[in-house]
Design an enzyme around this catalytic site. Structure first.
Site, PDB file in Angstrom:
ATOM      1  N   ASP A 136      50.818  61.498   2.716  1.00 17.07           N
ATOM      2  CA  ASP A 136      49.547  61.055   2.224  1.00 17.07           C
ATOM      3  C   ASP A 136      49.437  62.178   1.198  1.00 17.07           C
ATOM      4  OD1 ASP A 136      47.252  58.972   2.578  1.00 17.07           O
ATOM      5  OD2 ASP A 136      46.070  60.825   2.120  1.00 17.07           O
ATOM      6  N   LYS A 184      45.710  59.786  11.840  1.00 21.43           N
ATOM      7  CA  LYS A 184      45.488  60.575  10.663  1.00 21.43           C
ATOM      8  C   LYS A 184      45.347  61.936  10.513  1.00 21.43           C
ATOM      9  CE  LYS A 184      45.810  59.115   6.126  1.00 21.43           C
ATOM     10  NZ  LYS A 184      46.797  58.072   5.586  1.00 21.43           N
TER      11      LYS A 184
END
Ligand code: NDP
Length: 450
Positions: free
Chosen positions: A171, A131
């Protein structure tokens, strides 16, 4: 709800984790939630017991932190901080989104990367967990400013990613526009056209259904939980939080399956529309958020329903709730209110939207609770399918991808049942954590001491 004999081990483990990772509350929370269900399993299996496997799985492979400088429209020089957490690549290249939001910290990205490792394992596809992102706020920035930021961000990140190394995606704050700017810059810097990012535009290597996948997958998973009990989402009143990508397509799929969604929200409050957010009203919401980048209160102004400033929607009675905005947006007292008002199912579209008190209350109340690492895995699953299509240099059509997405969500549900069945009732938190753990842990053990 927890196995008392392993509680002392969890406590000891968490003391060590907090000592090694001070000031990272979101990361502590994500690990603790997993440790409570995985520790008893580890203690019951010799091969994991003395292998230090949880210690190893909670330590990222590596973290890259870098400065991102860019120039705003007034000619001011701005500096942000960029990150990539490469958490675990035991079962495939690192894979996970990039978040651009002022609340981004190392703690937030470590929690997301840790969760992603389990989630990607559940998808059945060969993807590790990662991430990244930056504390950059795209809100209120011009298109050119966003472009300059994305190009500068990628000028740092490009040397750490690649189709067989690490494949970022979108995201919060990173949608098709941002992915396109970053992919364009990656291509300029490397001189290669490869699938180093997913969520790309359809004409340059993107996959159909990717935009819809997280929301659709969330609803497919929740419907599977209903089906397991001989019921379905049809006719159910549903409460959704958020109004971004995941919320929009969660609403759309609930509508397809015959449910009625009565709320949506953003960081300023929520709207309550008892007649349902459907048809033209859903199209208005998408246009408002994706193109006009407006506020959710404008929906209430247009359709004459209520807007509650600064509130979340959990006090609105429903049978199913779908938190789809962000982490820690649903607390213990909200869970109590939901259950008292008749809520029997929760599908977590966002990552870790429910805190540990809320999860415990749902599990204790035998609510069908689909945790994020299972319920929202559809997005990364279709990203995995985008990687496959890029490697094969072909594109599947919408129907084929939708069938594959539905099958993946069914398979995730099945894995949760396998590991989470407790005398006929499925504990999906336990099921998802253990199923996700086993595949990664087994690969790590096979590699020796790594
Ligand atoms: P978007 O940026 O499209 O939308 C985010 C939504 O959440 C907006 O409505 C936003 O409101 C709201 N929001 C963001 N931060 C806060 C906050 N601190 N408090 C209240 N509301 C907030 O993001 P996505 O829809 O893509 O992501 C939503 C969640 O889903 C995240 O947890 C993400 O990690 C998760 N997720 C996303 C996937 C994807 O494919 N996109 C895949 C898997 C999980 P506002 O407009 O006011 O900022």
């Amino acid at each position: 709800m927890w196995d008392e004999s392993s509680e002392a081990m969890v406590e000891k483990f968490m003391i060590g984790l907090k000592r090694r990772n001070p000031g990272e509350p979101e990361f502590h929370q994500a690990v603790e939630e997993v440790a409570h269900t995985v520790m008893p399993f580890v203690l019951n299996h010799e091969k994991y017991k003395n292998a230090g496997i949880l210690e190893r799985m909670t330590e990222p492979d590596r973290i890259v932190i870098f400065r991102v400088c860019w120039e705003d429209d007034q000619g001011n020089i701005r500096a942000n901080r960029g990150y990539r957490v490469q958490f675990n690549n035991s079962i495939g290249p690192y894979k996970g989104g990039l978040r651009f939001h002022p609340s981004v910290t190392l703690s937030v990205l470590k929690f997301l990367g840790f969760e992603q490792t389990f989630k990607n394992s559940l998808t059945t596809l060969p993807m590790g967990g990662g991430k990244g992102g930056a504390d950059f706020n795209p809100k209120g920035k011009s298109d050119r400013e966003v472009m300059r930021f994305c190009q500068s961000f990628m000028t740092q990140l490009f040397r750490h990613i690649g189709p067989n190394i690490d494949v970022p995606a979108g995201d919060i704050g990173v949608g098709g526009r941002e992915v396109s700017y970053m992919f364009g810059q990656y291509k300029r810097l490397t001189g290669e056209f490869t699938g180093a990012l997913t969520g790309k535009g359809i004409s340059f290597g993107g996959s159909l259904i990717r935009t819809e996948a997280t929301g659709y997958g969330n609803v497919y998973f929740t419907n599977e939980m209903f089906k397991h009990k001989g019921d379905s989402l049809e006719g159910k009143t549903c409460v959704v939080s958020g109004s971004g990508n995941v919320a929009q397509y969660t609403i759309e799929k609930i509508n397809h399956l015959g449910g009625t969604v009565v709320t949506a929200s953003d960081s300023s409050g929520f709207i309550h529309d008892p007649s349902g957010i459907k048809d033209e009203k859903l199209e208005f919401l998408k246009d408002l958020k994706n193109n006009k980048r407006g506020r959710i209160s404008e929906y209430a102004d247009k359709y004459g329903c209520t807007f509650q400033s600064g509130q979340r929607p959990w006090a609105v009675p429903c049978q199913a709730a779908f938190p789809c905005a962000t982490q820690n947006e649903l607390f213990g007292e909200d869970a109590q209110t939901l259950v008292n008002n008749g809520c029997i199912a929760v599908g977590e579209g966002a990552n870790m939207p429910s805190n540990i008190d809320a999860i415990n209350h749902f599990v204790k109340s035998k609510v069908m609770f689909g945790p994020s690492k299972a319920a929202n895995a559809g997005g990364v699953a279709v990203s995995g399918l985008e990687m496959t299509q890029n490697s094969m240099r072909l594109s599947w059509d919408r129907e084929e991808l939708d069938v594959r997405l539905q099958n993946i969500m069914k398979s995730i549900h099945k894995q949760c049942v396998t590991y989470g069945d407790e005398n006929g009732h499925v504990n999906y938190v336990k099921g998802a954590n253990i199923a996700g753990f086993v595949k990664v842990a087994d690969a790590m053990l096979a590699y020796g001491v790594v």
